[in-house]
Motif scaffolding. Structure first.
Motif, PDB file in Angstrom:
ATOM      1  N   ASN A 138     -10.584  -1.413   9.803  1.00  0.00           N
ATOM      2  CA  ASN A 138      -9.556  -0.588   8.763  1.00  0.00           C
ATOM      3  C   ASN A 138      -8.516  -0.117   9.498  1.00  0.00           C
ATOM      4  OD1 ASN A 138     -11.803   0.925   9.740  1.00  0.00           O
ATOM      5  ND2 ASN A 138     -11.137   2.559   8.335  1.00  0.00           N
ATOM      6  N   SER A 177      -7.089   2.914   9.150  1.00  0.00           N
ATOM      7  CA  SER A 177      -6.955   4.060   8.576  1.00  0.00           C
ATOM      8  C   SER A 177      -7.783   4.912   9.492  1.00  0.00           C
ATOM      9  CB  SER A 177      -7.725   4.037   7.436  1.00  0.00           C
ATOM     10  OG  SER A 177      -9.058   3.615   7.494  1.00  0.00           O
ATOM     11  N   PHE A 190       1.111   7.668  10.118  1.00  0.00           N
ATOM     12  CA  PHE A 190       0.755   7.873   8.832  1.00  0.00           C
ATOM     13  C   PHE A 190       1.332   7.048   7.756  1.00  0.00           C
ATOM     14  CE2 PHE A 190       3.314  10.435   6.485  1.00  0.00           C
ATOM     15  CZ  PHE A 190       2.883  10.674   5.101  1.00  0.00           C
ATOM     16  N   SER A 218      -1.735   9.700   2.940  1.00  0.00           N
ATOM     17  CA  SER A 218      -2.951  10.674   3.347  1.00  0.00           C
ATOM     18  C   SER A 218      -3.556  10.925   1.964  1.00  0.00           C
ATOM     19  CB  SER A 218      -2.255  11.972   3.947  1.00  0.00           C
ATOM     20  OG  SER A 218      -3.107  12.899   4.309  1.00  0.00           O
ATOM     21  N   ARG A 262      -8.172  11.619   4.875  1.00  0.00           N
ATOM     22  CA  ARG A 262      -8.212  10.059   5.232  1.00  0.00           C
ATOM     23  C   ARG A 262      -6.796   9.640   5.432  1.00  0.00           C
ATOM     24  NH1 ARG A 262      -8.089   4.894   3.304  1.00  0.00           N
ATOM     25  NH2 ARG A 262      -9.165   3.318   4.236  1.00  0.00           N
ATOM     26  N   GLN A 272      -4.190   6.568   5.914  1.00  0.00           N
ATOM     27  CA  GLN A 272      -3.719   5.052   6.100  1.00  0.00           C
ATOM     28  C   GLN A 272      -2.667   5.214   6.882  1.00  0.00           C
ATOM     29  OE1 GLN A 272      -5.463   3.364   3.693  1.00  0.00           O
ATOM     30  NE2 GLN A 272      -5.021   1.287   5.081  1.00  0.00           N
ATOM     31  N   ARG A 310      -1.163   0.261  11.970  1.00  0.00           N
ATOM     32  CA  ARG A 310      -1.964  -0.017  12.957  1.00  0.00           C
ATOM     33  C   ARG A 310      -1.355  -0.587  14.081  1.00  0.00           C
ATOM     34  NH1 ARG A 310      -3.695  -5.643  13.464  1.00  0.00           N
ATOM     35  NH2 ARG A 310      -5.506  -5.066  14.541  1.00  0.00           N
ATOM     36  N   CYS A 366      -2.056   2.189  -2.355  1.00  0.00           N
ATOM     37  CA  CYS A 366      -3.129   1.366  -2.149  1.00  0.00           C
ATOM     38  C   CYS A 366      -3.685   0.953  -3.521  1.00  0.00           C
ATOM     39  CB  CYS A 366      -4.355   2.197  -1.363  1.00  0.00           C
ATOM     40  SG  CYS A 366      -3.888   2.493   0.540  1.00  0.00           S
ATOM     41  N   GLU A 414      -5.478  -2.377   0.911  1.00  0.00           N
ATOM     42  CA  GLU A 414      -4.722  -1.468   1.703  1.00  0.00           C
ATOM     43  C   GLU A 414      -3.667  -2.085   2.798  1.00  0.00           C
ATOM     44  OE1 GLU A 414      -8.293   1.589   2.116  1.00  0.00           O
ATOM     45  OE2 GLU A 414      -7.933   0.233   3.925  1.00  0.00           O
ATOM     46  N   GLN A 460     -10.646  -3.489   2.161  1.00  0.00           N
ATOM     47  CA  GLN A 460     -11.728  -2.878   2.416  1.00  0.00           C
ATOM     48  C   GLN A 460     -12.892  -2.704   1.682  1.00  0.00           C
ATOM     49  OE1 GLN A 460     -10.790   1.728   2.599  1.00  0.00           O
ATOM     50  NE2 GLN A 460     -13.022   2.149   2.496  1.00  0.00           N
TER      51      GLN A 460
END
Length: 402
Positions: free
Chosen positions: A49, A51, A79, A82, A97, A99, A102, A241, A297, A309
């Motif tokens: 994921n 996140s 980020f 959030s 958490r 997002q 990546r 999301c 996401e 997810q």
């Protein structure tokens, strides 16, 4: 022919979330440190994921930050959105958490390793570990030998990695990267109690192939809250999301094809770490449930990949297409990367002390998914503890036991 290539106080095998924190901690404590990775472009990779944090995980990121680790700071830098989860419950279970982008996360973490004093980042596959009188000798696939006083093994899901998609299986690490094919045999020869685990990841789908019309929008908190106590402001949330649900048709396709899941066909011998069930596992365990929630996401600002997810699977590719297309919003989705399961070698963590040093192998430590953990955050927390204790061992100081 083998050749002597140098020596280090602390060597870290693997540059995932555990390896990063272990290497940074050891170097910052003044030890000459090296971190070895099969592919330098996969440093800090997020193969599952996109996140950081979440229920039972956001707490760990905050603790890593309090102990001087890097995960929270980098998550803040990368980020996208959030959210504080579990606000409807008491503050003890409120869990942050984020997002994240990546690819940016990987790039930022790699650069931090490159800039760190006392730390060398090296692209090399370690294929052998041999015990010596005062530590360990590590041999690379290119036959370079490094003498190291202490070693932290943080191999993630690469150690003996094997991918499964239905009836298809092949040796691989996550995201199509080479696995660590030889180190496992050396660790068994050394006497470590290895076992097999498996985990998995959902498909990635093309953003513009999703119909957002009837999907529930999930926005971030305003103002967004950072992970690190040193981050003054995050700015604004950059993405939304979305939430959708499976249905009876989805469930029926899974049940009709469950015999083609390698997990249920007996092809996967490894068990799963906690909190990582595949979607077909959810269907089999909770047959009475009429539907299951999933989150759609974004993987980053500079990619059109969207992560599903809650929809991890090891079913054949054509079955994945069928059941994803039964879900509202995904009726015409284009799969960019199919879901897969991955099986890998890990170690029995009861063979370790609370410092994450092996009881029967002084100066050898383990961290992250090599220890059977689940998730980036737990891996990073273990890496931090292992790296600190490896350095303290070299420096002749008392261990850190939380």
């Amino acid at each position: 022919m083998k050749y002597f290539a140098g020596e280090y106080d602390v060597a870290v095998i693997g540059a995932g979330h555990a390896g990063i924190e272990a290497a940074l901690a050891a170097a910052r404590l003044g030890c000459k440190t090296a971190v070895f990775t099969i592919n330098m472009d996969a440093v800090g990779n997020c193969p599952c994921n996109p996140s950081i944090g979440g229920t039972a995980k956001g707490h760990l990121v905050r603790e890593i930050d309090a102990l001087g680790g890097e995960m929270g700071k980098t998550a803040d830098e990368c980020f996208l959105q959030s959210r504080m989860l579990n606000r409807g419950k008491g503050p003890a279970v409120h869990s942050l958490r984020a997002q994240i982008d990546r690819r940016k996360y990987s790039t930022v973490m790699k650069h931090k390793l490159e800039l760190q004093k006392n730390l060398e980042l090296r692209q090399a596959e370690i294929v052998e570990i041999e015990k010596t009188e005062d530590g360990y000798d590590l041999t690379t696939r290119m036959l370079a030998v490094f003498h190291c006083k202490t070693v932290v093994i943080a191999t993630g899901t690469y150690l003996g990695g094997r991918i499964f998609v239905g009836e298809v299986s092949y040796e691989s690490g996550p995201d199509g990267i080479f696995p660590a094919s030889f180190l496992g045999a050396s660790l068994k020869k050394l006497g470590l109690p290895l076992r097999r685990f498996k985990t998995g990841t959902p498909a990635r789908v093309l953003r513009n192939s999703i119909d957002y019309t009837d999907l529930e929008v999930q926005k971030g908190d305003e103002p967004p809250q950072p992970f690190s106590y040193e981050t003054e402001s995050l700015g604004e949330n950059k993405v939304d999301c979305y939430i959708s649900w499976t249905n009876d048709e989805t469930k029926q396709i899974i049940l009709e094809n469950i015999h083609r899941s390698p997990l249920y066909a007996g092809k996967i011998e490894g068990i799963g770490p906690r909190y990582c069930p595949s979607f077909e596992d959810k269907i089999m365990r909770f047959k009475d449930k009429p539907r299951h929630q999933l989150f759609i996401e974004p993987c980053g600002l500079d990619t059109e990949e969207m992560y599903l997810q809650g929809m991890s699977s090891s079913l054949p590719e054509e079955v994945q297409l069928k059941f994803y297309h039964t879900i509202k919003g995904l009726e015409n989705c284009v799969i960019m990367r199919p879901a897969y399961a991955i099986e890998y070698d890990c170690v029995d963590p009861t063979a370790m002390l609370a410092t994450l040093e092996f009881k029967d192998f002084p100066n050898l430590f383990g961290a992250g998914q090599f220890n059977g953990s689940s998730g980036y955050e737990e891996a990073a927390a273990q890496g931090l503890v292992a790296g600190i204790n490896a350095a303290l061992k070299v420096l002749g100081k008392s261990p850190l036991i939380l």
